[in-house]
Design a protein around this motif. Structure first.
Motif, PDB file in Angstrom:
ATOM      1  N   UNK A 290      37.412  44.435  46.250  1.00 43.04           N
ATOM      2  CA  UNK A 290      38.284  43.482  46.929  1.00 43.04           C
ATOM      3  C   UNK A 290      38.654  42.334  46.006  1.00 43.04           C
ATOM      4  N   UNK A 291      37.770  42.004  45.054  1.00 46.70           N
ATOM      5  CA  UNK A 291      38.073  40.920  44.133  1.00 46.70           C
ATOM      6  C   UNK A 291      39.276  41.276  43.268  1.00 46.70           C
ATOM      7  N   UNK A 292      39.410  42.537  42.899  1.00 48.10           N
ATOM      8  CA  UNK A 292      40.478  42.941  41.989  1.00 48.10           C
ATOM      9  C   UNK A 292      41.806  43.162  42.698  1.00 48.10           C
ATOM     10  N   UNK A 293      41.788  43.603  43.920  1.00 53.85           N
ATOM     11  CA  UNK A 293      43.022  43.908  44.634  1.00 53.85           C
ATOM     12  C   UNK A 293      42.982  43.220  45.988  1.00 53.85           C
ATOM     13  N   UNK A 294      43.829  42.208  46.165  1.00 55.89           N
ATOM     14  CA  UNK A 294      43.851  41.549  47.461  1.00 55.89           C
ATOM     15  C   UNK A 294      45.118  41.947  48.215  1.00 55.89           C
TER      16      UNK A 294
ATOM     17  N   UNK B 221      48.860  41.220  47.004  1.00 57.55           N
ATOM     18  CA  UNK B 221      49.384  41.836  45.802  1.00 57.55           C
ATOM     19  C   UNK B 221      49.354  40.918  44.598  1.00 57.55           C
ATOM     20  N   UNK B 222      48.840  39.723  44.767  1.00 57.71           N
ATOM     21  CA  UNK B 222      48.721  38.803  43.638  1.00 57.71           C
ATOM     22  C   UNK B 222      47.350  38.954  43.006  1.00 57.71           C
ATOM     23  N   UNK B 223      47.282  38.667  41.733  1.00 54.48           N
ATOM     24  CA  UNK B 223      46.009  38.759  41.025  1.00 54.48           C
ATOM     25  C   UNK B 223      45.349  37.376  41.069  1.00 54.48           C
ATOM     26  N   UNK B 224      44.077  37.336  41.346  1.00 55.03           N
ATOM     27  CA  UNK B 224      43.417  36.040  41.465  1.00 55.03           C
ATOM     28  C   UNK B 224      42.731  35.631  40.155  1.00 55.03           C
ATOM     29  N   UNK B 225      42.352  34.377  40.119  1.00 55.40           N
ATOM     30  CA  UNK B 225      41.773  33.792  38.918  1.00 55.40           C
ATOM     31  C   UNK B 225      40.479  34.490  38.515  1.00 55.40           C
TER      32      UNK B 225
ATOM     33  N   UNK C 115      43.154  46.118  36.616  1.00 53.75           N
ATOM     34  CA  UNK C 115      43.872  45.426  37.688  1.00 53.75           C
ATOM     35  C   UNK C 115      44.979  44.548  37.124  1.00 53.75           C
ATOM     36  N   UNK C 116      44.724  43.886  36.004  1.00 54.28           N
ATOM     37  CA  UNK C 116      45.751  43.057  35.372  1.00 54.28           C
ATOM     38  C   UNK C 116      46.891  43.936  34.864  1.00 54.28           C
ATOM     39  N   UNK C 117      46.556  45.056  34.241  1.00 54.82           N
ATOM     40  CA  UNK C 117      47.600  45.978  33.775  1.00 54.82           C
ATOM     41  C   UNK C 117      48.410  46.519  34.946  1.00 54.82           C
ATOM     42  N   UNK C 118      47.742  46.850  36.059  1.00 55.34           N
ATOM     43  CA  UNK C 118      48.459  47.327  37.242  1.00 55.34           C
ATOM     44  C   UNK C 118      49.385  46.257  37.802  1.00 55.34           C
ATOM     45  N   UNK C 119      48.933  45.009  37.764  1.00 58.26           N
ATOM     46  CA  UNK C 119      49.736  43.903  38.281  1.00 58.26           C
ATOM     47  C   UNK C 119      51.043  43.769  37.503  1.00 58.26           C
TER      48      UNK C 119
ATOM     49  N   UNK D 235      51.248  47.174  26.678  1.00 57.79           N
ATOM     50  CA  UNK D 235      49.951  47.174  27.346  1.00 57.79           C
ATOM     51  C   UNK D 235      48.836  46.826  26.368  1.00 57.79           C
ATOM     52  N   UNK D 236      48.915  47.352  25.151  1.00 58.67           N
ATOM     53  CA  UNK D 236      47.898  47.043  24.142  1.00 58.67           C
ATOM     54  C   UNK D 236      47.939  45.565  23.770  1.00 58.67           C
ATOM     55  N   UNK D 237      49.151  45.014  23.646  1.00 65.50           N
ATOM     56  CA  UNK D 237      49.268  43.581  23.338  1.00 65.50           C
ATOM     57  C   UNK D 237      48.682  42.731  24.459  1.00 65.50           C
ATOM     58  N   UNK D 238      48.909  43.137  25.709  1.00 62.63           N
ATOM     59  CA  UNK D 238      48.352  42.393  26.841  1.00 62.63           C
ATOM     60  C   UNK D 238      46.831  42.459  26.838  1.00 62.63           C
TER      61      UNK D 238
END
Length: 82
Positions: free
Chosen positions: A6-10, A13-17, A33-37, A70-73
């Motif tokens: 739940x922490x990764x996907x709320x 649809x926003x990513x949390x801190x 989760x960040x890459x999916x966002x 994606x690699x740069x991110x």
């Protein structure tokens, strides 16, 4: 485990801190989760005319450019200091 997911996907649809901090700490699920966002955003940036492996022009998502982004991110996440 359910709380961790739940922490990764709320629901919004926003990513949390907390997910970003976990990703910068090297957590693979949080990095995913960040890459999916940012997936749809990267798709938009990588869509256009490109030359495929056979040398023909094609229109669509340039997968080599997307994997480069994606690699740069991922590298930027590991360098980020929260």
């Amino acid at each position: 485990e359910a709380v961790r997911n739940r922490m990764y996907f709320n629901a919004k649809g926003k990513i949390d801190y907390d997910t970003v901090v976990a990703a910068t700490g090297g957590d693979a699920l949080a990095a995913g989760a960040v890459l999916d966002y940012f997936n749809d955003f990267m798709d938009g940036l990588c869509t256009g005319f490109y030359t495929d492996a056979d040398g023909f022009w094609d229109y669509g998502i340039d997968l080599s450019m997307k994997s480069f982004m994606q690699a740069k991110l991922l590298r930027a996440m590991l360098r980020f200091q929260p």
